[in-house]
Design a protein around this motif. Structure first.
Motif, short mmCIF file in Angstrom:
data_model
loop_
_atom_site.label_atom_id
_atom_site.label_comp_id
_atom_site.label_asym_id
_atom_site.label_seq_id
_atom_site.Cartn_x
_atom_site.Cartn_y
_atom_site.Cartn_z
N ASP A 75 0.83 -1.20 0.00
CA ASP A 75 0.00 0.00 0.00
C ASP A 75 0.86 1.26 0.00
OD1 ASP A 75 -2.24 1.59 0.06
OD2 ASP A 75 -2.80 1.11 2.13
N LEU A 76 1.86 1.29 0.87
CA LEU A 76 2.77 2.44 0.92
C LEU A 76 3.51 2.60 -0.41
CD1 LEU A 76 4.28 1.91 4.48
CD2 LEU A 76 2.81 3.81 3.79
N LYS A 77 3.92 1.48 -0.99
CA LYS A 77 4.68 1.53 -2.24
C LYS A 77 3.83 2.09 -3.37
CE LYS A 77 7.60 -1.36 -5.21
NZ LYS A 77 8.13 -2.74 -5.43
N GLN A 78 2.59 1.63 -3.49
CA GLN A 78 1.75 2.09 -4.60
C GLN A 78 1.29 3.55 -4.42
OE1 GLN A 78 -1.30 -0.91 -4.59
NE2 GLN A 78 -2.54 0.08 -3.00
N ARG A 79 1.40 4.06 -3.20
CA ARG A 79 1.08 5.47 -2.94
C ARG A 79 2.31 6.37 -3.02
NH1 ARG A 79 -3.94 6.15 -0.17
NH2 ARG A 79 -4.98 4.12 0.04
N GLY A 80 3.47 5.77 -3.32
CA GLY A 80 4.70 6.54 -3.40
C GLY A 80 5.24 6.96 -2.05
N LEU A 81 4.82 6.24 -0.97
CA LEU A 81 5.22 6.61 0.38
C LEU A 81 6.28 5.70 0.99
CD1 LEU A 81 1.68 7.39 1.88
CD2 LEU A 81 3.44 9.06 1.24
N LEU A 82 6.58 4.58 0.32
CA LEU A 82 7.49 3.62 0.94
C LEU A 82 8.91 4.17 1.04
CD1 LEU A 82 7.78 0.81 2.17
CD2 LEU A 82 8.25 -0.09 -0.11
N ASP A 83 9.33 4.95 0.05
CA ASP A 83 10.69 5.50 0.09
C ASP A 83 10.92 6.38 1.30
OD1 ASP A 83 11.37 4.22 -2.22
OD2 ASP A 83 11.06 5.93 -3.54
N GLU A 84 9.87 7.04 1.78
CA GLU A 84 10.05 7.94 2.92
C GLU A 84 9.50 7.36 4.22
OE1 GLU A 84 6.17 10.87 2.47
OE2 GLU A 84 7.95 11.28 1.24
N THR A 85 9.08 6.10 4.20
CA THR A 85 8.54 5.45 5.40
C THR A 85 9.31 4.17 5.67
OG1 THR A 85 6.34 6.29 4.80
CG2 THR A 85 6.45 4.63 6.53
N LEU A 86 9.90 4.06 6.84
CA LEU A 86 10.64 2.86 7.22
C LEU A 86 9.69 1.93 7.98
CD1 LEU A 86 13.22 1.21 7.55
CD2 LEU A 86 13.78 2.60 9.56
N VAL A 87 9.47 0.73 7.43
CA VAL A 87 8.62 -0.28 8.06
C VAL A 87 9.52 -1.35 8.67
CG1 VAL A 87 6.72 -1.91 7.74
CG2 VAL A 87 6.83 0.17 6.33
N ILE A 88 9.25 -1.70 9.92
CA ILE A 88 10.06 -2.69 10.65
C ILE A 88 9.13 -3.78 11.16
CG2 ILE A 88 11.69 -3.06 12.55
CD1 ILE A 88 12.09 0.05 12.50
N TRP A 89 9.57 -5.05 11.05
CA TRP A 89 8.79 -6.20 11.55
C TRP A 89 9.73 -7.09 12.36
CZ3 TRP A 89 8.54 -11.40 11.96
CH2 TRP A 89 7.29 -12.04 12.07
N GLY A 90 9.37 -7.40 13.60
CA GLY A 90 10.19 -8.31 14.38
C GLY A 90 9.85 -8.25 15.86
N GLY A 91 10.42 -9.20 16.63
CA GLY A 91 10.17 -9.30 18.06
C GLY A 91 11.39 -8.98 18.89
N GLU A 92 11.36 -9.38 20.17
CA GLU A 92 12.40 -8.98 21.12
C GLU A 92 13.60 -9.92 21.17
OE1 GLU A 92 9.12 -10.92 23.75
OE2 GLU A 92 9.32 -9.91 21.80
N PHE A 93 13.42 -11.18 20.78
CA PHE A 93 14.53 -12.13 20.60
C PHE A 93 14.01 -13.30 19.78
CE2 PHE A 93 13.39 -12.55 25.32
CZ PHE A 93 12.43 -13.52 25.17
N GLY A 94 14.80 -14.36 19.65
CA GLY A 94 14.39 -15.50 18.85
C GLY A 94 13.99 -16.68 19.72
N ARG A 95 13.95 -17.87 19.10
CA ARG A 95 13.59 -19.09 19.81
C ARG A 95 14.69 -20.13 19.61
NH1 ARG A 95 9.12 -16.97 22.50
NH2 ARG A 95 9.02 -19.06 23.44
N THR A 96 14.80 -21.03 20.57
CA THR A 96 15.85 -22.04 20.56
C THR A 96 15.67 -23.05 19.44
OG1 THR A 96 14.58 -23.37 22.14
CG2 THR A 96 16.27 -21.89 23.04
N ASN A 97 16.79 -23.68 19.04
CA ASN A 97 16.73 -24.74 18.03
C ASN A 97 16.37 -26.08 18.65
OD1 ASN A 97 19.09 -25.31 19.41
ND2 ASN A 97 20.42 -25.24 17.62
N PHE A 98 16.29 -26.13 19.96
CA PHE A 98 15.89 -27.36 20.66
C PHE A 98 14.50 -27.16 21.26
CE2 PHE A 98 18.48 -24.83 23.61
CZ PHE A 98 17.61 -24.67 24.68
N SER A 99 13.87 -28.28 21.57
CA SER A 99 12.52 -28.23 22.10
C SER A 99 12.53 -28.01 23.61
CB SER A 99 11.78 -29.53 21.79
OG SER A 99 10.48 -29.52 22.35
N GLN A 100 11.62 -27.19 24.07
CA GLN A 100 11.40 -27.09 25.50
C GLN A 100 10.50 -28.25 25.89
OE1 GLN A 100 10.18 -23.26 27.03
NE2 GLN A 100 9.05 -24.20 28.70
#
Length: 485
Positions: free
Chosen positions: A369-394
């Motif tokens: 949506d931002l891209k097609q409105r010409g707003l993506l270049d001036e808007t920084l979008v970030i996606w993510g959490g506070e840390f990751g998850r282990t490669n082993f099972s809890q």
């Protein structure tokens, strides 16, 4: 004669001095109104000189929309493909890989740490050939607009300090949040809307708490605190006029209140009084601006289809993404979304499927949506959490079921727009998905890079408080230049 000339000369210089002084005081007063923090907490050292409201250099982005996935989504089921884990599923994590790194209280007493591969498949997409999980089909379609960072790492191993660290640059509370720093550093683009807004949604999974300290102004002027918008009839509490009061009465009341506050300020000199005056005035202007901005009734059908029908349900992640676009395009400097429910210590296959379905389409739609409105270049979008998850099972692994514990050593986020290189994958983790092999990015580096994109030098964005110079990146941080376009 000489005496008369001397008196004339002194009189002339007195007049000139007082004239210049009055102009200076007038300029200072005007400056304090235009840039509220101009004389509040600044630092005069040449190496840290900073003027609030003025970027340090030409910015690549004007605004930020931060889609924070509260609870820590697993990188191993999203953007960091590790086929080795499937091959070794059930085998114990090699001690040489762990390297004595600390574990949380959930798994520190486990006799074994059984490796577990992802239940979902991955495929490569776009010209970048980035690996993306089948749980994120919509995100996969925009992968060439994304910079996927697989080498994030943090120091905190539990949720509250880790979330606080990402939001404020410190694991302890009472510090200004990212949005507050940006409001202080750059001010607002729209005098009728706050510079920093907060939207919260919740999925079906185990939800970690979200607290107001995460959008606090800390020791900065209270005008910089984030304004939380709710899903109810009143998106901002106490914004409406009290029953029986009309706009004219409200205006008269605010004028009288401003006069009283000004008298108090003249007597006490407390800058927070001026902040209260500005907050009352902002609330008055928001009475009209907020309903207009948050009205989605005029959005065309193709936009509703793009975000998904959930965007018509107030309080959902999809609805908040659409509102984030509207707020951002109307000049809100920092829009912070929190989506709760990613803390998957057990039943991960079921819960992460729910969560991914909640956020995948709307996250991708926002970028599109931002891209097609010409707003993506001036808007920084970030996606993510506070840390990751282990490669082993809890706990033990059962058929098609397992959980993952907290893992701060490596995890993935993505960024789009705002002068960040599109279509790249940055950083590399080992074949076990446990350690970083290449291009680590610390939380302070992340903050330094975000500030850089908005034209702010993280080492100069400083506020002096209690005799110490504080900044978002504390005493560390480097701009990750390799991901900048």
């Amino acid at each position: 004669m000489e005496k008369e000339m001397l008196e004339h000369y002194l009189s002339f210089n007195r007049r000139r001095f007082l004239s210049k002084l009055s102009l200076g005081i007038g300029s200072m007063a005007l400056g304090s109104l235009l840039i509220p923090d101009l004389f509040n907490g600044g630092d005069t050292d040449d190496d840290t000189a900073f003027t609030p409201g003025i970027p340090s250099f030409a910015p690549k982005a004007k605004r930020v929309i931060y889609l924070f996935q509260n609870g820590a989504p697993s990188q191993l089921e999203s953007f960091d493909y590790k086929p080795k884990l499937r091959e070794m599923s059930g085998q114990n994590l090699p001690a040489s890989v762990r390297g004595g790194q600390r574990l949380t209280g959930f798994t520190a007493t486990q006799a074994n740490l059984p490796l577990v591969g992802s239940f979902t498949d991955f495929k490569q997409y776009g010209e970048s050939r980035a690996w993306v999980s089948d749980l994120f089909p919509h995100t996969a379609k925009i992968v060439d607009d994304l910079c996927i960072v697989r080498s994030m790492h943090t120091e905190a191993i539990n949720h509250d300090p880790a979330i606080t660290f990402f939001q404020t640059g410190s694991q302890q509370g009472n510090r200004p949040s990212m949005g507050a720093w940006l409001s202080y550093g750059l001010g607002s683009e729209n005098k009728n809307l706050p510079a920093f807004t907060v939207l919260i949604s919740r999925g079906k999974g185990n939800a970690q708490g979200v607290y107001s300290k995460l959008w606090s102004n800390g020791f900065l002027d209270s005008i910089h605190q984030g304004v939380q918008f709710s899903k109810g009839e009143d998106p901002v509490l106490y914004l409406r006029d009290p029953e029986g009061m009309n706009k004219t009465d409200r205006r008269k009341m605010l004028d009288k209140l401003s006069t009283l506050n000004q008298l108090a300020y003249n007597e006490l000199g407390d800058p927070e009084i001026n902040s209260k005056i500005r907050q009352y005035e902002m609330a008055y202007r928001m009475q009209t601006a907020v309903p207009e901005t948050l009205d989605i009734s005029k959005e065309p059908d193709d936009i509703i289809k793009l975000y998904g029908t959930d965007c018509m349900v107030p309080g959902t992640f999809a609805a908040n993404c659409l509102l984030a676009r509207k707020l951002s395009e109307n000049g809100v400097r920092f829009v912070q979304l929190y989506h709760q429910g990613w803390d998957q210590h057990a039943d991960l296959p079921r819960d992460i499927s729910w969560q991914a379905k909640d956020v995948d389409q709307a996250s991708a739609a926002l970028v599109t949506d931002l891209k097609q409105r010409g707003l993506l270049d001036e808007t920084l979008v970030i996606w993510g959490g506070e840390f990751g998850r282990t490669n082993f099972s809890q706990g033990s692994i059962t058929k098609d079921n397992y959980g993952r514990d907290h893992h701060p050593r490596c995890f993935s986020i993505w960024m789009a727009g705002g002068g960040i290189k599109p279509g790249i994958v940055y950083g590399e983790t080992d074949e076990f998905g446990y350690n970083i092999l290449k291009d680590p990015v610390h939380v302070h580096d992340f903050h330094a890079t975000v500030l850089n994109q908005l034209g702010l030098d993280h080492e100069k964005l400083v506020f002096k408080h209690l005799g110490r110079r504080f900044r978002l990146t504390d005493v560390a941080g480097r701009v990750v230049k390799d991901i900048i376009a």
